[in-house]
Scaffold this motif. Structure first.
Motif, mmCIF file in Angstrom:
data_model
loop_
_atom_site.group_PDB
_atom_site.id
_atom_site.type_symbol
_atom_site.label_atom_id
_atom_site.label_comp_id
_atom_site.label_asym_id
_atom_site.label_seq_id
_atom_site.Cartn_x
_atom_site.Cartn_y
_atom_site.Cartn_z
ATOM 1 N N LYS A 7 -2.949 18.693 82.596
ATOM 2 C CA LYS A 7 -3.804 17.744 81.881
ATOM 3 C C LYS A 7 -3.251 17.258 80.536
ATOM 4 C CE LYS A 7 -6.523 21.626 80.045
ATOM 5 N NZ LYS A 7 -6.212 21.526 78.621
ATOM 6 N N ASN A 8 -2.244 17.938 80.007
ATOM 7 C CA ASN A 8 -1.684 17.492 78.723
ATOM 8 C C ASN A 8 -0.413 16.702 78.989
ATOM 9 O OD1 ASN A 8 -3.753 18.862 77.537
ATOM 10 N ND2 ASN A 8 -2.514 20.624 76.892
ATOM 11 N N LEU A 9 -0.544 15.367 78.847
ATOM 12 C CA LEU A 9 0.496 14.486 79.373
ATOM 13 C C LEU A 9 1.136 13.602 78.316
ATOM 14 C CD1 LEU A 9 -1.626 13.146 82.390
ATOM 15 C CD2 LEU A 9 -0.181 15.195 82.342
ATOM 16 N N VAL A 10 2.430 13.361 78.505
ATOM 17 C CA VAL A 10 3.119 12.303 77.768
ATOM 18 C C VAL A 10 3.469 11.227 78.779
ATOM 19 C CG1 VAL A 10 5.377 11.723 76.771
ATOM 20 C CG2 VAL A 10 4.076 13.633 75.847
ATOM 21 N N PHE A 11 3.208 9.960 78.438
ATOM 22 C CA PHE A 11 3.663 8.838 79.249
ATOM 23 C C PHE A 11 4.925 8.290 78.585
ATOM 24 C CE2 PHE A 11 -0.312 7.107 81.684
ATOM 25 C CZ PHE A 11 -0.416 8.328 82.342
ATOM 26 N N LEU A 12 6.029 8.381 79.316
ATOM 27 C CA LEU A 12 7.311 7.962 78.748
ATOM 28 C C LEU A 12 7.853 6.785 79.545
ATOM 29 C CD1 LEU A 12 9.559 8.690 76.702
ATOM 30 C CD2 LEU A 12 10.479 10.258 78.389
ATOM 31 N N GLY A 13 8.070 5.670 78.861
ATOM 32 C CA GLY A 13 8.602 4.500 79.557
ATOM 33 C C GLY A 13 8.769 3.362 78.573
ATOM 34 N N ALA A 14 9.542 2.379 78.978
ATOM 35 C CA ALA A 14 9.827 1.236 78.120
ATOM 36 C C ALA A 14 8.554 0.434 77.867
ATOM 37 C CB ALA A 14 10.863 0.353 78.797
ATOM 38 N N PRO A 15 8.567 -0.417 76.827
ATOM 39 C CA PRO A 15 7.442 -1.334 76.654
ATOM 40 C C PRO A 15 7.314 -2.215 77.894
ATOM 41 C CG PRO A 15 9.220 -1.820 75.063
ATOM 42 C CD PRO A 15 9.577 -0.556 75.769
ATOM 43 N N GLY A 16 6.101 -2.376 78.386
ATOM 44 C CA GLY A 16 5.881 -3.209 79.579
ATOM 45 C C GLY A 16 6.006 -2.450 80.888
ATOM 46 N N ALA A 17 6.310 -1.157 80.822
ATOM 47 C CA ALA A 17 6.523 -0.382 82.056
ATOM 48 C C ALA A 17 5.206 -0.038 82.751
ATOM 49 C CB ALA A 17 7.310 0.882 81.759
ATOM 50 N N GLY A 18 4.075 -0.173 82.027
ATOM 51 C CA GLY A 18 2.778 0.073 82.670
ATOM 52 C C GLY A 18 2.031 1.275 82.114
ATOM 53 N N LYS A 19 2.472 1.803 80.975
ATOM 54 C CA LYS A 19 1.817 2.995 80.412
ATOM 55 C C LYS A 19 0.348 2.724 80.093
ATOM 56 C CE LYS A 19 4.686 3.418 76.890
ATOM 57 N NZ LYS A 19 5.524 2.198 77.080
ATOM 58 N N GLY A 20 0.092 1.592 79.473
ATOM 59 C CA GLY A 20 -1.286 1.243 79.090
ATOM 60 C C GLY A 20 -2.149 0.959 80.303
ATOM 61 N N THR A 21 -1.602 0.226 81.264
ATOM 62 C CA THR A 21 -2.356 -0.121 82.472
ATOM 63 C C THR A 21 -2.710 1.135 83.251
ATOM 64 O OG1 THR A 21 -1.268 -2.261 82.581
ATOM 65 C CG2 THR A 21 -2.241 -1.459 84.618
ATOM 66 N N VAL A 22 -1.749 2.033 83.454
ATOM 67 C CA VAL A 22 -2.019 3.262 84.206
ATOM 68 C C VAL A 22 -2.985 4.159 83.417
ATOM 69 C CG1 VAL A 22 -0.986 5.319 85.248
ATOM 70 C CG2 VAL A 22 0.121 3.094 85.534
ATOM 71 N N SER A 23 -2.867 4.160 82.087
ATOM 72 C CA SER A 23 -3.841 4.914 81.279
ATOM 73 C C SER A 23 -5.243 4.412 81.546
ATOM 74 C CB SER A 23 -3.554 4.754 79.771
ATOM 75 O OG SER A 23 -2.313 5.292 79.437
ATOM 76 N N ASN A 24 -5.431 3.084 81.524
ATOM 77 C CA ASN A 24 -6.765 2.514 81.771
ATOM 78 C C ASN A 24 -7.280 2.899 83.156
ATOM 79 O OD1 ASN A 24 -6.874 1.325 79.260
ATOM 80 N ND2 ASN A 24 -6.272 -0.716 79.950
ATOM 81 N N PHE A 119 8.015 6.347 83.578
ATOM 82 C CA PHE A 119 7.885 5.030 84.206
ATOM 83 C C PHE A 119 9.278 4.414 84.246
ATOM 84 C CE2 PHE A 119 3.214 4.163 83.911
ATOM 85 C CZ PHE A 119 2.849 5.340 83.282
ATOM 86 N N ASP A 120 9.763 4.136 85.455
ATOM 87 C CA ASP A 120 11.130 3.650 85.586
ATOM 88 C C ASP A 120 11.100 2.234 86.145
ATOM 89 O OD1 ASP A 120 13.847 3.651 85.621
ATOM 90 O OD2 ASP A 120 14.045 4.808 87.476
ATOM 91 N N VAL A 121 11.300 1.246 85.284
ATOM 92 C CA VAL A 121 11.194 -0.162 85.685
ATOM 93 C C VAL A 121 12.436 -0.907 85.177
ATOM 94 C CG1 VAL A 121 9.790 -2.271 85.447
ATOM 95 C CG2 VAL A 121 8.660 -0.049 85.510
ATOM 96 N N PRO A 122 13.080 -1.739 86.042
ATOM 97 C CA PRO A 122 14.279 -2.458 85.599
ATOM 98 C C PRO A 122 14.001 -3.403 84.423
ATOM 99 C CG PRO A 122 13.925 -2.727 87.979
ATOM 100 C CD PRO A 122 12.719 -2.032 87.435
ATOM 101 N N ASP A 123 15.004 -3.572 83.545
ATOM 102 C CA ASP A 123 14.842 -4.404 82.343
ATOM 103 C C ASP A 123 14.374 -5.836 82.637
ATOM 104 O OD1 ASP A 123 15.572 -2.293 80.808
ATOM 105 O OD2 ASP A 123 17.266 -3.295 79.824
#
Ligand code: AMP
Length: 218
Positions: A7-24, A119-123
């Motif tokens: 339950k204690n998580l870090v979301f690691l990924g580039a800007p735009g990778a979807g961290k905010g969307t998946v959080s929501n 989050f692994d998303v191409p540039d």
């Protein structure tokens, strides 16, 4: 509302990778606190607090704000009671020193990280997503002019508030933010791989992503 086992998580990924969307998406299913350092900093800038004034120009140009400033904000947020059910750190840590400060803060609180969700998303895809992104002023829902249009242009489907484009989502600044990510944040992948904490999400549709999260963390 379900609770996660890990339950204690870090979301690691580039800007735009979807961290905010998946959080929501996760907030709809799970009892978990969402800590977005970008959101906290934008609120400080809007209120023109001393921290906000210090951060404003750096954020506008896509640079990182000083480690100590952001780590202090996260430390006090993690001490709040809702974080006991678990937390998503969205956008923090972004440097190795921040990861070390986080480890120390969690130790002091008598807890630790359970998983670093990558989050692994191409540039090319990131640039496309960032420059088409629209955010809601009211509820923080995230839209995209190409992939996820609101029913009425410029208006949030969920709460009816106005949508806006973040100042740092211009093409120029998006490119600098990606360069900053590769240089300063990507080394955290090795840092957390060495600690056996990394779980990489598929770069897929929301349903597939949420199924992968349930399997790995519930
Ligand atoms: P975000 O919304 O996560 O893309 O963050 C927007 C901006 O806030 C970043 O480009 C940085 O200027 C600043 N920021 C957010 N989180 C951090 C962090 N952990 N360390 C340094 N700067 C940050």
């Amino acid at each position: 509302m379900k609770k996660l086992t890990r339950k204690n998580l870090v979301f690691l990924g580039a800007p735009g990778a979807g961290k905010g969307t998946v959080s929501n998406l996760m907030l709809k299913n799970y009892q978990i606190a969402h800590i977005s350092t970008g959101d906290i900093l934008r609120a400080e800038v809007a209120k023109q607090t001393p921290a906000g004034k210090e951060a404003e120009a750096l954020m506008k140009s896509g640079q990182l704000v000083p480690d100590a400033l952001v780590a202090g904000m996260v430390r006090s947020r993690l001490a709040e009671p809702d974080c006991a059910d678990g937390f998503i750190l969205d956008g923090f840590p972004r440097t190795v020193p921040q990861a070390e400060l986080l480890e120390k803060a969690l130790e002091e609180l008598g807890t630790k990280l359970d998983c670093v969700v990558c989050f692994d998303v191409p540039d090319e895809e990131l640039i496309q997503r960032l420059t088409a992104r629209m955010n809601c002023r009211g509820c923080d829902e995230i839209y995209n002019k190409i992939f996820k249009k609101p029913a009425r242009e410029g208006i949030c489907d969920k709460c009816g508030s106005e949508l806006y484009q973040r100042a740092d989502d211009s093409l120029e600044t998006a490119k600098s933010r990606l360069a900053v990510f590769h240089k300063q944040t990507q080394p955290l992948m090795d840092y957390y791989t060495q600690r056996g904490l990394v779980f990489t999400l598929p770069n897929a549709d929301h349903e597939t992503i949420m199924a992968a999260i349930a399997k790995e963390l519930e």
